[in-house]
Design an enzyme around this catalytic site. Structure first.
Site, PDB file in Angstrom:
ATOM      1  CE1 TYR A 297       0.491  -0.514   4.606  1.00 52.79           C
ATOM      2  CE2 TYR A 297      -0.047   1.820   4.354  1.00 52.79           C
ATOM      3  CZ  TYR A 297       0.452   0.777   5.119  1.00 52.79           C
ATOM      4  OH  TYR A 297       0.905   1.021   6.378  1.00 52.79           O
TER       5      TYR A 297
ATOM      6  N   GLY B 137     -11.198   5.652  20.685  1.00 55.48           N
ATOM      7  CA  GLY B 137     -10.467   6.728  20.019  1.00 55.48           C
ATOM      8  C   GLY B 137      -9.972   7.753  21.034  1.00 55.48           C
TER       9      GLY B 137
ATOM     10  CG  ASP C  95      -3.139  -1.981  14.724  1.00 54.33           C
ATOM     11  OD1 ASP C  95      -4.311  -2.385  14.856  1.00 54.33           O
ATOM     12  OD2 ASP C  95      -2.687  -1.522  13.658  1.00 54.33           O
TER      13      ASP C  95
END
Ligand SMILES: Nc1ncnc2c1ncn2[C@@H]1O[C@H](COP(=O)(O)OP(=O)(O)O)[C@@H](O)[C@H]1O
Ligand SMILES: [Mg+2]
Length: 317
Positions: A101, A242, A273
């Site tokens: 990516y 978050g 993660d």
């Protein structure tokens, strides 16, 4: 010694066994102003593996996946080795290529990710021969890390084989850790709901992100999401919120809210993660769930204050 005796007391004796992280590690390409491209390795399951290894150097961390036999796959293996991640359970697909990516930044400074992963070798992991290799080494696994992205890239047969392996490990006393990481681009929602619920039944530790639960189930509140998780009967459930920190599940519905650290977030890639790695590292060294979640928030705050999934070693808290 039987597998169950061997694996007893995992929390105290984790250093005796290994952590296996299963998933897809991609080559990350970062185009530079001078026209060159800087590369790194990243992917949710790999990011967690890297941060866990950095925090618990005595814990062997093994990555489980498949790569090709091309130059790009070789670069990914070099990135793994540079982080002391054992790549001997990464299968090699002759003629295969890895997922890639690119992180592109437009004129307004807005970042976007472009993926080449639909044909990646990782999708062919867990062949009969690879499963036999894993089964032969299973006794040394104390923690298995699974994510929604890992399940998304596999076919049904491989999903079932992976969850059967997880069930065997759970039976033997190992931790089976699940991060929901729902990515709508990788699979349809009905299929995702089916397999994520099956995985939730097998896991011992669920470290989910609220945003992903909303996207997958239309959940209306963190309390509702945590209750849905806990109904599966896992030992520990943590809901990541978050910038709102996280909610740590507790007995009799008594959840504890742990706030995030104040930080200037420049790139939230790998927030969840790294949180999971921080949480697990502290749980392994005997901290309780709330203390572990506090450290998860501390590491994640450092990660979001830096660009890229993997922050420099010097920036680790
Ligand atoms: N803007 C932020 N400021 C400080 N910490 C943050 C911020 N965003 C995320 N975090 C930390 O990262 C953790 C995981 O973030 P979250 O966005 O919920 O996960 P994911 O990246 O999996 O979607 C949070 O629990 C929090 O500790
Ligand atoms: Mg996540």
């Amino acid at each position: 010694m039987s597998a169950s005796t061997n694996m007893a007391g995992i929390g105290q004796r984790a250093a005796d066994g290994a952590c296996w992280s299963v998933g897809e590690c991609m080559l990350e390409l970062r185009p530079q102003a001078d026209g060159s491209i800087v590369h790194a390795a990243a992917g949710d399951s790999f990011n967690t593996a890297v941060y866990l290894k950095r925090l618990a150097p005595a814990l062997p961390v093994r990555y489980v996946s498949a790569l090709g036999d091309d130059t790009m796959s070789g670069l990914i293996r070099k990135h793994m080795q540079a982080e002391s991640i054992d790549d001997s359970l990464v299968d090699t697909l002759p003629g295969g290529t890895p997922g890639l990516y690119a992180i592109e930044t437009d004129a307004a400074g807005e970042r976007r990710f472009v993926y080449w992963r639909s044909q990646s070798a990782a999708r062919t992991m867990l062949s009969a021969a690879h499963l036999a290799q894993l089964q032969a080494a299973l006794d040394g696994c104390r923690i298995l890390l699974l994510t929604g992205i890992t399940l998304a890239i596999l076919d049904d047969e491989r999903r079932a084989a992976l969850l059967a392996l997880a069930a065997r490990l759970r039976e033997a006393g190992a931790w089976v850790v699940l991060d929901n990481n729902y990515r709508a681009a990788l699979w349809d929602a009905a299929t995702a709901r089916h397999w994520m619920d099956r995985a939730a039944q097998v896991c011992t530790h669920a470290l989910f992100s609220f945003d992903d639960e909303v996207a997958l189930h239309g959940t209306r509140s963190p309390a509702e999401a945590l209750a849905r998780m806990e109904a599966f009967g896992m030992r520990e459930a943590v809901l990541k919120l978050g910038a709102g920190g996280c909610l740590v599940g507790g007995a009799a519905g008594r959840a504890v809210h742990v706030p995030a650290l104040e930080t200037r977030a420049v790139d939230t890639t790998a927030a969840g993660d790294s949180f999971s790695a921080g949480y697990l590292a502290r749980r392994l060294s005997g901290a309780d769930s709330v203390q572990a979640a506090q450290f998860g928030c501390t590491l994640a705050a450092a990660v979001v204050a830096h660009r890229g999934a993997i922050i420099p070693m010097e920036a680790m808290p």
